[in-house]
Motif scaffolding. Structure first.
Motif, PDB file in Angstrom:
ATOM      1  N   ARG A  68       0.943  -1.142   0.026  1.00  0.00           N
ATOM      2  CA  ARG A  68       0.060   0.165  -0.008  1.00  0.00           C
ATOM      3  C   ARG A  68       1.077   1.127  -0.237  1.00  0.00           C
ATOM      4  O   ARG A  68       2.017   1.190   0.931  1.00  0.00           O
ATOM      5  CB  ARG A  68      -0.964  -0.041   1.184  1.00  0.00           C
ATOM      6  CG  ARG A  68      -2.040  -0.744   1.119  1.00  0.00           C
ATOM      7  CD  ARG A  68      -3.304  -0.412   2.131  1.00  0.00           C
ATOM      8  NE  ARG A  68      -3.682   0.872   2.146  1.00  0.00           N
ATOM      9  CZ  ARG A  68      -4.892   1.290   2.400  1.00  0.00           C
ATOM     10  NH1 ARG A  68      -5.610   0.516   3.052  1.00  0.00           N
ATOM     11  NH2 ARG A  68      -5.392   2.860   2.136  1.00  0.00           N
ATOM     12  N   PRO A  69       0.594   2.204  -0.709  1.00  0.00           N
ATOM     13  CA  PRO A  69       1.651   3.495  -1.030  1.00  0.00           C
ATOM     14  C   PRO A  69       1.702   4.303   0.147  1.00  0.00           C
ATOM     15  O   PRO A  69       2.468   5.300   0.212  1.00  0.00           O
ATOM     16  CB  PRO A  69       1.286   3.895  -2.303  1.00  0.00           C
ATOM     17  CG  PRO A  69      -0.493   3.637  -2.415  1.00  0.00           C
ATOM     18  CD  PRO A  69      -0.292   2.293  -1.676  1.00  0.00           C
ATOM     19  N   GLU A  70       0.605   4.540   1.008  1.00  0.00           N
ATOM     20  CA  GLU A  70       0.490   5.664   1.783  1.00  0.00           C
ATOM     21  C   GLU A  70       1.550   5.639   2.875  1.00  0.00           C
ATOM     22  O   GLU A  70       2.166   6.747   2.989  1.00  0.00           O
ATOM     23  CB  GLU A  70      -0.915   5.663   2.548  1.00  0.00           C
ATOM     24  CG  GLU A  70      -1.966   5.796   1.692  1.00  0.00           C
ATOM     25  CD  GLU A  70      -2.491   4.472   0.934  1.00  0.00           C
ATOM     26  OE1 GLU A  70      -3.835   4.349   0.644  1.00  0.00           O
ATOM     27  OE2 GLU A  70      -2.064   3.482   1.377  1.00  0.00           O
ATOM     28  N   GLY A  71       2.134   4.659   3.327  1.00  0.00           N
ATOM     29  CA  GLY A  71       2.887   4.818   4.294  1.00  0.00           C
ATOM     30  C   GLY A  71       4.242   5.081   3.882  1.00  0.00           C
ATOM     31  O   GLY A  71       4.907   5.951   4.417  1.00  0.00           O
ATOM     32  N   LYS A  72       4.950   4.436   2.876  1.00  0.00           N
ATOM     33  CA  LYS A  72       5.898   4.665   2.127  1.00  0.00           C
ATOM     34  C   LYS A  72       6.071   6.217   1.478  1.00  0.00           C
ATOM     35  O   LYS A  72       7.062   6.750   1.644  1.00  0.00           O
ATOM     36  CB  LYS A  72       6.207   3.607   1.054  1.00  0.00           C
ATOM     37  CG  LYS A  72       6.596   2.254   1.534  1.00  0.00           C
ATOM     38  CD  LYS A  72       7.200   1.332   0.319  1.00  0.00           C
ATOM     39  CE  LYS A  72       6.057   1.393  -0.718  1.00  0.00           C
ATOM     40  NZ  LYS A  72       6.322   0.401  -1.842  1.00  0.00           N
ATOM     41  N   GLU A  73       5.006   6.589   0.988  1.00  0.00           N
ATOM     42  CA  GLU A  73       4.993   8.054   0.400  1.00  0.00           C
ATOM     43  C   GLU A  73       4.958   9.072   1.341  1.00  0.00           C
ATOM     44  O   GLU A  73       5.703   9.848   1.129  1.00  0.00           O
ATOM     45  CB  GLU A  73       3.512   8.292  -0.429  1.00  0.00           C
ATOM     46  CG  GLU A  73       3.794   7.378  -1.591  1.00  0.00           C
ATOM     47  CD  GLU A  73       2.220   7.476  -2.715  1.00  0.00           C
ATOM     48  OE1 GLU A  73       1.297   8.091  -1.830  1.00  0.00           O
ATOM     49  OE2 GLU A  73       1.945   7.154  -3.255  1.00  0.00           O
ATOM     50  N   LEU A  74       4.594   8.819   2.485  1.00  0.00           N
ATOM     51  CA  LEU A  74       4.459   9.679   3.506  1.00  0.00           C
ATOM     52  C   LEU A  74       5.850   9.781   4.320  1.00  0.00           C
ATOM     53  O   LEU A  74       6.568  10.925   4.592  1.00  0.00           O
ATOM     54  CB  LEU A  74       3.518   9.636   4.438  1.00  0.00           C
ATOM     55  CG  LEU A  74       3.367  10.607   5.855  1.00  0.00           C
ATOM     56  CD1 LEU A  74       3.097  12.058   5.339  1.00  0.00           C
ATOM     57  CD2 LEU A  74       2.373  10.178   7.118  1.00  0.00           C
ATOM     58  N   ALA A  75       6.514   8.797   4.406  1.00  0.00           N
ATOM     59  CA  ALA A  75       7.862   8.662   4.818  1.00  0.00           C
ATOM     60  C   ALA A  75       8.826   9.416   4.042  1.00  0.00           C
ATOM     61  O   ALA A  75       9.675  10.243   4.474  1.00  0.00           O
ATOM     62  CB  ALA A  75       8.359   7.278   5.006  1.00  0.00           C
ATOM     63  N   GLY A  79      11.161  13.348   4.599  1.00  0.00           N
ATOM     64  CA  GLY A  79      12.599  12.935   4.752  1.00  0.00           C
ATOM     65  C   GLY A  79      13.199  11.742   5.186  1.00  0.00           C
ATOM     66  O   GLY A  79      14.101  11.531   5.574  1.00  0.00           O
ATOM     67  N   LEU A  80      12.324  10.681   5.214  1.00  0.00           N
ATOM     68  CA  LEU A  80      12.846   9.492   5.547  1.00  0.00           C
ATOM     69  C   LEU A  80      12.805   8.220   4.611  1.00  0.00           C
ATOM     70  O   LEU A  80      12.793   7.112   4.970  1.00  0.00           O
ATOM     71  CB  LEU A  80      11.673   8.920   6.762  1.00  0.00           C
ATOM     72  CG  LEU A  80      11.694   9.901   8.126  1.00  0.00           C
ATOM     73  CD1 LEU A  80      10.562   9.452   9.088  1.00  0.00           C
ATOM     74  CD2 LEU A  80      13.172   9.928   8.768  1.00  0.00           C
ATOM     75  N   GLY A  81      12.633   8.689   3.331  1.00  0.00           N
ATOM     76  CA  GLY A  81      12.644   7.732   2.305  1.00  0.00           C
ATOM     77  C   GLY A  81      13.933   6.800   2.347  1.00  0.00           C
ATOM     78  O   GLY A  81      13.897   5.724   1.976  1.00  0.00           O
ATOM     79  N   GLU A  82      15.009   7.368   2.498  1.00  0.00           N
ATOM     80  CA  GLU A  82      16.254   6.578   2.752  1.00  0.00           C
ATOM     81  C   GLU A  82      16.254   5.657   3.878  1.00  0.00           C
ATOM     82  O   GLU A  82      17.185   4.768   3.853  1.00  0.00           O
ATOM     83  CB  GLU A  82      17.541   7.693   2.924  1.00  0.00           C
ATOM     84  CG  GLU A  82      17.820   8.577   1.726  1.00  0.00           C
ATOM     85  CD  GLU A  82      18.345   7.957   0.498  1.00  0.00           C
ATOM     86  OE1 GLU A  82      18.939   6.974   0.492  1.00  0.00           O
ATOM     87  OE2 GLU A  82      17.641   8.029  -0.680  1.00  0.00           O
ATOM     88  N   ALA A  83      15.522   5.961   4.873  1.00  0.00           N
ATOM     89  CA  ALA A  83      15.458   5.115   5.932  1.00  0.00           C
ATOM     90  C   ALA A  83      14.665   3.766   5.681  1.00  0.00           C
ATOM     91  O   ALA A  83      14.796   2.988   6.645  1.00  0.00           O
ATOM     92  CB  ALA A  83      15.089   5.783   7.092  1.00  0.00           C
ATOM     93  N   LEU A  84      13.792   3.755   4.780  1.00  0.00           N
ATOM     94  CA  LEU A  84      13.073   2.606   4.456  1.00  0.00           C
ATOM     95  C   LEU A  84      13.776   1.360   4.127  1.00  0.00           C
ATOM     96  O   LEU A  84      14.722   1.594   3.286  1.00  0.00           O
ATOM     97  CB  LEU A  84      12.043   3.044   3.211  1.00  0.00           C
ATOM     98  CG  LEU A  84      10.866   4.005   3.525  1.00  0.00           C
ATOM     99  CD1 LEU A  84      10.367   4.305   2.445  1.00  0.00           C
ATOM    100  CD2 LEU A  84      10.050   3.308   4.543  1.00  0.00           C
TER     101      LEU A  84
END
Length: 479
Positions: A68-75, A79-84
């Protein structure tokens, strides 16, 4: 109305749904004054992390759906994309009949699609296994209204599938019981198939065949723990976030809403043009009782389950063999206090890299109706978790550190009729422009689902604030 009029929106609840609503409000209109109020001493709700054995690890939700995209998109937006990061393994098991047994491939939330794979797993007894293929010759089980998960699946493939497959998987999500959980709300794909397909096994095969083959990992998390997401969202929202502020009452005014906060002897009034309630259904019902009694009555009927998470930090040498999978689930019929175990340092390699000599384990305790179990003190809950590790994994010695996190009334129960109940509550709230609901009680308990409800609530409020009411328009009160 333009965006320069000093309009204020108050979000009640600083969990991820409420903070997501604040972020979407700010994104939709950066000139809004947004205030987030929460009675707790911190933001984040069920997203919270702290150190165990010197390693930062989540104390609440430790993963979110990646598909589901909502969690990753919000991260990524905050500014937390690199931390996923993705899990190191997705292999999991069920503790059934005294042994750990790998979940069979091709199941849909515990509904088998391959009888041969189910047989190889050893989860069911020979008698229980023999009952499963009868689904293909039994008369249709007509499903014209919402029914419980257990009622439908038992009728098709037998009680053992419910007891040893469905119960542990649903229990891991809702801490609830298949006997009362809604088929429509918790297993919508299966429910849709049940209306047209005679065989549940065939329906499960069709559902697995339709699943994307190259969609990537099912789950994701953040390197620093999902407990870091709320603070990042709060900061990016530009909202004034006030913790330790309990909202006691909500009153409609000619120009918007009035929120009464604080103790009666020292109360504070907060005025708002619009309000989003991002609190559990029971709290929302209390706040809506005056102005929207129909909605309040519906929300008051949503039951909540409590649970506790015991996190143990063991030296790696305590395990005869390092855990090889992500963890296991325990069916209620096994009669054990621990309902699920996650081998965190195996599931999430970054945790193992933080201290290669440490094994971190999360044990989930408590289901709906097990309040007496959760009334035990912390030392007893830790003892339950340690006994689980000794009996099942052969662990020797004591953990070097432990943490007990209690989540009282944390998980809403999507019981039979839940979707209709939510629809009625929303319809009643819709009679009050400038008022919206969001959170885990409505469209899913996972993080992306909660974020999606926050986005929807924000859109409803923005639409209201930017609309020009028709001359002479009169709002109908909610009776």
């Amino acid at each position: 109305m333009d965006g320069t009029s000093g309009r204020r929106v108050v979000v009640v609840g600083a969990g991820i749904a409420g903070l997501a609503a604040a972020w979407h409000l700010h994104r939709g209109d950066p000139t809004l004054k947004i205030t987030v109020l929460d009675g707790a001493p911190r933001t984040g709700g069920k997203l919270f992390s702290s150190e165990v054995g010197g390693v930062e690890i989540d104390a609440g939700a430790e993963a979110m759906l990646a598909r589901r995209p909502e969690g990753k998109e919000l991260a990524r937006h905050v500014g937390l994309g690199e931390a996923l990061v993705s899990p190191g393994t997705t292999t999991s098991a069920i503790l059934s009949r005294g042994a750990l047994r790998l979940l069979p491939k091709g199941h849909v939330m515990g509904v088998p699609s391959d009888v041969a794979a189910l047989a190889r797993s050893g989860i069911l007894t020979p008698g229980g296994l023999a009952r499963v293929p009868m689904d293909q010759i039994l008369p249709p089980t007509l499903v014209t209204t919402d029914v419980s998960v257990a009622a439908y699946i038992r009728a098709r493939v037998g009680g053992e599938v419910v007891d040893r497959m469905i119960e542990p998987l649903l229990g891991g999500v809702y801490a609830g019981r298949a006997e009362t959980l809604s088929l429509e709300a918790t297993m919508p794909g299966v429910a849709a198939a049940a209306r047209t397909e005679r065989s549940l096994l065939k329906a499960a095969r069709d559902l697995t065949a339709k699943a994307p083959k190259d969609a990537g990992p099912v789950f994701t998390t953040l390197k620093g723990g999902l407990g870091g997401l709320p603070a990042a969202v709060a900061e990016a929202s530009g909202a004034e976030v006030r913790t330790g502020v309990m909202v006691r009452d909500l009153v409609r005014t000619p120009d918007g809403w009035r929120l009464i906060t604080g103790p009666t002897r020292d109360e504070e009034v907060v005025e708002a043009d619009a309000v989003i309630l991002a609190v559990p259904a029971t709290a929302a019902a209390r706040l809506l009782a005056r102005e929207a009694p129909r909605a309040a009555a519906e929300l008051a009927g949503i039951e909540y389950a409590s649970m506790a998470i015991v996190t143990l930090a063991y030296p790696r040498s305590a395990f005869p063999e390092p855990p090889s999978g992500s963890g296991y689930l325990v069916p209620p019929v096994e009669g054990r206090p621990v309902k699920a175990v996650t081998f965190s340092t195996t599931k999430w390699p970054h945790l193992g890299e933080a201290d290669p000599n440490l094994v971190l384990v999360r044990c989930s305790i408590g289901r709906l109706g097990e309040e007496a179990l959760l009334q035990r003190d912390d030392a007893e809950l830790v003892a339950f978790a340690m006994n689980e590790m000794t009996e099942v994994m052969g662990v020797r010695g004591l953990p070097i550190d432990t943490r007990v996190t209690r989540w009282g009334g944390a998980l809403p129960q999507y019981d039979v009729g839940h979707l209709d109940r939510v629809a009625r509550a929303r319809a009643a709230v819709a009679a009050h422009p400038g008022l919206a609901l969001c959170g885990a009680a409505y469209d899913g308990v996972g993080i992306p689902a909660c974020i999606a409800t926050g986005r929807t609530a924000a859109a409803r409020v923005l639409e209201h604030l930017n609309a020009r009411p028709a001359a002479g328009a009169k709002e109908e009160p909610d009776g």
